[in-house]
Design a protein around this motif. Structure first.
Motif, PDB file in Angstrom:
ATOM      1  N   GLU A  51       0.815  -1.227   0.000  1.00 32.12           N
ATOM      2  CA  GLU A  51       0.000   0.000   0.000  1.00 32.12           C
ATOM      3  C   GLU A  51       0.852   1.283   0.000  1.00 32.12           C
ATOM      4  O   GLU A  51       0.529   2.223  -0.734  1.00 32.12           O
ATOM      5  CB  GLU A  51      -0.980  -0.028   1.185  1.00 32.12           C
ATOM      6  CG  GLU A  51      -2.106   0.987   1.101  1.00 32.12           C
ATOM      7  CD  GLU A  51      -1.684   2.404   1.458  1.00 32.12           C
ATOM      8  OE1 GLU A  51      -0.791   2.557   2.314  1.00 32.12           O
ATOM      9  OE2 GLU A  51      -2.235   3.354   0.865  1.00 32.12           O
ATOM     10  N   PRO A  52       1.936   1.353   0.782  1.00 32.81           N
ATOM     11  CA  PRO A  52       2.731   2.594   0.771  1.00 32.81           C
ATOM     12  C   PRO A  52       3.316   2.918  -0.607  1.00 32.81           C
ATOM     13  O   PRO A  52       3.534   4.094  -0.916  1.00 32.81           O
ATOM     14  CB  PRO A  52       3.847   2.319   1.791  1.00 32.81           C
ATOM     15  CG  PRO A  52       3.280   1.288   2.707  1.00 32.81           C
ATOM     16  CD  PRO A  52       2.430   0.409   1.833  1.00 32.81           C
ATOM     17  N   ARG A  80       1.826   2.109  -3.571  1.00 28.04           N
ATOM     18  CA  ARG A  80       0.700   2.655  -4.362  1.00 28.04           C
ATOM     19  C   ARG A  80       0.426   4.103  -3.965  1.00 28.04           C
ATOM     20  O   ARG A  80       0.173   4.960  -4.808  1.00 28.04           O
ATOM     21  CB  ARG A  80      -0.560   1.805  -4.149  1.00 28.04           C
ATOM     22  CG  ARG A  80      -0.558   0.510  -4.948  1.00 28.04           C
ATOM     23  CD  ARG A  80      -1.968  -0.075  -5.047  1.00 28.04           C
ATOM     24  NE  ARG A  80      -2.488  -0.413  -3.737  1.00 28.04           N
ATOM     25  CZ  ARG A  80      -2.361  -1.608  -3.167  1.00 28.04           C
ATOM     26  NH1 ARG A  80      -1.745  -2.595  -3.795  1.00 28.04           N
ATOM     27  NH2 ARG A  80      -2.865  -1.836  -1.968  1.00 28.04           N
ATOM     28  N   TRP A  81       0.462   4.353  -2.648  1.00 20.63           N
ATOM     29  CA  TRP A  81       0.260   5.713  -2.130  1.00 20.63           C
ATOM     30  C   TRP A  81       1.269   6.678  -2.753  1.00 20.63           C
ATOM     31  O   TRP A  81       0.919   7.772  -3.200  1.00 20.63           O
ATOM     32  CB  TRP A  81       0.393   5.692  -0.595  1.00 20.63           C
ATOM     33  CG  TRP A  81       0.455   7.036   0.039  1.00 20.63           C
ATOM     34  CD1 TRP A  81      -0.603   7.853   0.352  1.00 20.63           C
ATOM     35  CD2 TRP A  81       1.641   7.735   0.463  1.00 20.63           C
ATOM     36  NE1 TRP A  81      -0.158   9.005   0.924  1.00 20.63           N
ATOM     37  CE2 TRP A  81       1.220   8.967   1.007  1.00 20.63           C
ATOM     38  CE3 TRP A  81       3.001   7.447   0.433  1.00 20.63           C
ATOM     39  CZ2 TRP A  81       2.131   9.895   1.522  1.00 20.63           C
ATOM     40  CZ3 TRP A  81       3.902   8.373   0.933  1.00 20.63           C
ATOM     41  CH2 TRP A  81       3.468   9.581   1.477  1.00 20.63           C
ATOM     42  N   GLN A  94       0.806   9.945  -6.067  1.00 21.98           N
ATOM     43  CA  GLN A  94       1.055  11.377  -5.892  1.00 21.98           C
ATOM     44  C   GLN A  94       1.934  11.994  -6.965  1.00 21.98           C
ATOM     45  O   GLN A  94       2.269  13.172  -6.889  1.00 21.98           O
ATOM     46  CB  GLN A  94       1.705  11.600  -4.534  1.00 21.98           C
ATOM     47  CG  GLN A  94       0.730  11.272  -3.422  1.00 21.98           C
ATOM     48  CD  GLN A  94       1.458  11.269  -2.121  1.00 21.98           C
ATOM     49  OE1 GLN A  94       1.639  12.322  -1.530  1.00 21.98           O
ATOM     50  NE2 GLN A  94       1.919  10.100  -1.728  1.00 21.98           N
ATOM     51  N   ASP A 112       5.301  13.856   4.424  1.00 23.88           N
ATOM     52  CA  ASP A 112       4.316  12.818   4.748  1.00 23.88           C
ATOM     53  C   ASP A 112       4.996  11.446   4.602  1.00 23.88           C
ATOM     54  O   ASP A 112       5.995  11.314   3.908  1.00 23.88           O
ATOM     55  CB  ASP A 112       3.110  12.905   3.807  1.00 23.88           C
ATOM     56  CG  ASP A 112       1.838  12.311   4.425  1.00 23.88           C
ATOM     57  OD1 ASP A 112       1.919  11.693   5.517  1.00 23.88           O
ATOM     58  OD2 ASP A 112       0.775  12.447   3.796  1.00 23.88           O
ATOM     59  N   ARG A 116       4.125   6.902   4.920  1.00 26.86           N
ATOM     60  CA  ARG A 116       3.227   5.759   5.113  1.00 26.86           C
ATOM     61  C   ARG A 116       4.090   4.552   5.420  1.00 26.86           C
ATOM     62  O   ARG A 116       5.187   4.415   4.893  1.00 26.86           O
ATOM     63  CB  ARG A 116       2.427   5.452   3.842  1.00 26.86           C
ATOM     64  CG  ARG A 116       1.367   6.455   3.481  1.00 26.86           C
ATOM     65  CD  ARG A 116       0.166   6.393   4.414  1.00 26.86           C
ATOM     66  NE  ARG A 116      -0.908   7.279   3.965  1.00 26.86           N
ATOM     67  CZ  ARG A 116      -0.928   8.596   4.148  1.00 26.86           C
ATOM     68  NH1 ARG A 116       0.079   9.187   4.761  1.00 26.86           N
ATOM     69  NH2 ARG A 116      -1.936   9.313   3.707  1.00 26.86           N
ATOM     70  N   SER A 165       7.137   4.535   2.925  1.00 22.39           N
ATOM     71  CA  SER A 165       7.225   5.463   1.798  1.00 22.39           C
ATOM     72  C   SER A 165       7.148   6.889   2.332  1.00 22.39           C
ATOM     73  O   SER A 165       6.537   7.125   3.367  1.00 22.39           O
ATOM     74  CB  SER A 165       6.053   5.256   0.829  1.00 22.39           C
ATOM     75  OG  SER A 165       6.126   4.000   0.214  1.00 22.39           O
ATOM     76  N   ARG A 218       6.999  11.297   1.207  1.00 22.63           N
ATOM     77  CA  ARG A 218       6.985  12.408   0.247  1.00 22.63           C
ATOM     78  C   ARG A 218       7.845  13.526   0.827  1.00 22.63           C
ATOM     79  O   ARG A 218       7.595  13.983   1.958  1.00 22.63           O
ATOM     80  CB  ARG A 218       5.555  12.914   0.011  1.00 22.63           C
ATOM     81  CG  ARG A 218       5.499  13.988  -1.076  1.00 22.63           C
ATOM     82  CD  ARG A 218       4.089  14.484  -1.356  1.00 22.63           C
ATOM     83  NE  ARG A 218       3.521  15.174  -0.210  1.00 22.63           N
ATOM     84  CZ  ARG A 218       2.420  14.807   0.430  1.00 22.63           C
ATOM     85  NH1 ARG A 218       1.724  13.755   0.040  1.00 22.63           N
ATOM     86  NH2 ARG A 218       1.978  15.511   1.471  1.00 22.63           N
TER      87      ARG A 218
END
Lengths: 259, 259
Positions: A69-70, A72-73, A77, A244, A246, A253, A255
């Motif tokens: 999931e991290p 894909r997150w 973006q 940010d 995750r 992950s 940003r």
């Protein structure tokens, strides 16, 4: 008790070192040639303490539904012009392109450039630390350091080389989207390696690795699994703010925002 | 042209050798712990010329329907009391036991002995060359050298050690059922290795190998991929006659008869 001789050789063995070459790229080329099919080709990574790990090279070809999931997150973006540093087989580049981004892949591996091109990615050969020799100021809105490529920051000393160059080739407001493994979640085996690193004045997760494929090995290279905290500390002085994050298990992950 | 630096380290790398240990057995134990599931654990084999090959360790657990035809042919000929030399995870031993044979597995690997025992095989630790320290004269009617274990003959010089001991522990009329790869069907990569062997006065297919698993490596050992013709020549003086053979691609199986 019976003394049991082991398997052995009759003569002393003078093993030859593997040839230096693009073991990573050849792994990807073989995996692509296999279909790419699961479980057809192994990626073999050796660490400088004698550890060797083989895993399915098919993971470089997996599509977003198979990602954690991290990841894909992070990919979700991506905006505008994307530079995918360490593009590999192009899995993240293709997903971003499908979402409407204009993606350029970069990889030091000739084989990776060839594989990602064959799969439809615009890719060029080169190291992230020299992206400013290939691209002008403000060329990108997003940088990918995915597939654990935050570890390409290499070491606290060298992280600024890459982060500074990425600042130079990105536009105001750009982001770096990256993932890594948090060394705090290391196994017992890694603990001994972490301790050795601490003794040598290095951060725990600074691994010295090489890829092997048949008779080829890449040169040894630094690959730094930094924690989010370590990342924040090295990024700030070079104009990148951790905005940010995750996490899923040992994977995280982030940003980073260009400030 | 832009000069592109590769990934690298800042310091000379003094890589540590892996620890010597039961890398093969640990591979099998990990594969068993995975289910055993396909594509979960890789077997990593290194050759003394720097070649490294990773393949799915699940093959040690495959059942007869997944075997090549010459292997099924060989196992189908097992009779009476069977000694499975290099029992591994017990795949051939289990098939022979299911067909009514009384099977004993033998392996130098502690881990292999543990895995095959957990799977229901009566297994003991030891080298084939020392089977006479564990078993009395005439103890077996059939010997397995399957899973390419004909290569345990090691070299023309040492083949007689194993063949002689196997004659001692078998009964009149016993057979050896074994399989190997014919070196005549080698790839271009093997050609260079074959040529080096010829220069050193060795048969082309005499490989020097070790298994690796995480931080472990077995000692280097000789593993001789002999041709059926080479096998016939080394077996005859030790009381074994090549009676029948089957071939599929590069793989061949044989039945040797105790004479």
């Amino acid at each position: 008790m019976t003394e049991i001789r082991e398997l052995r050789t009759d003569e002393p063995v003078h093993a030859t070192a593997p040839r230096t070459g693009d073991a990573f790229g050849e792994t990807l080329l073989a995996a692509l040639a296999s279909g790419p099919a699961p479980a057809a080709v192994s990626e073999v990574i050796e660490r400088d303490d004698g550890l060797i790990v083989a895993s399915d090279a098919h993971r470089y070809f997996r599509t977003p539904e198979a990602w954690q999931e991290p990841i894909r997150w992070a990919v979700a973006q991506a905006r505008g012009r994307v530079l995918d540093v360490g593009v590999g087989a192009g899995r993240h580049a293709l997903a971003a392109a499908a979402a409407g981004c204009e993606v350029t892949g970069l990889d030091v591996s000739e084989g990776a450039v060839e594989v990602s091109r064959r799969r439809g990615v615009r890719a060029v050969r080169g190291a992230g630390e020299h992206a400013d020799r290939l691209f002008g100021p403000g060329s990108f809105d997003t940088v990918f350091l995915l597939g654990q490529n935050l570890a390409l920051l290499a070491s606290p000393e060298r992280a600024g080389d890459l982060l500074g160059v990425l600042r130079a080739v990105t536009a105001p407001g750009a982001s770096i989207l990256g993932d890594s493994q948090d060394p705090a979640s290391g196994s017992a085996r890694n603990e001994a390696y972490f301790a050795r690193n601490r003794d040598r004045g290095r951060p725990p997760g600074q691994f010295v690795l090489r890829a092997r494929y048949l008779d080829l090995a890449t040169p040894w290279f630094d690959y730094w699994y930094c924690s989010p905290h370590e990342l924040e500390a090295v990024a700030a002085p070079h104009g990148w703010r951790l905005e940010d994050a995750r996490r899923a298990g040992t994977t995280y992950s982030v940003r980073l925002r260009r400030v």
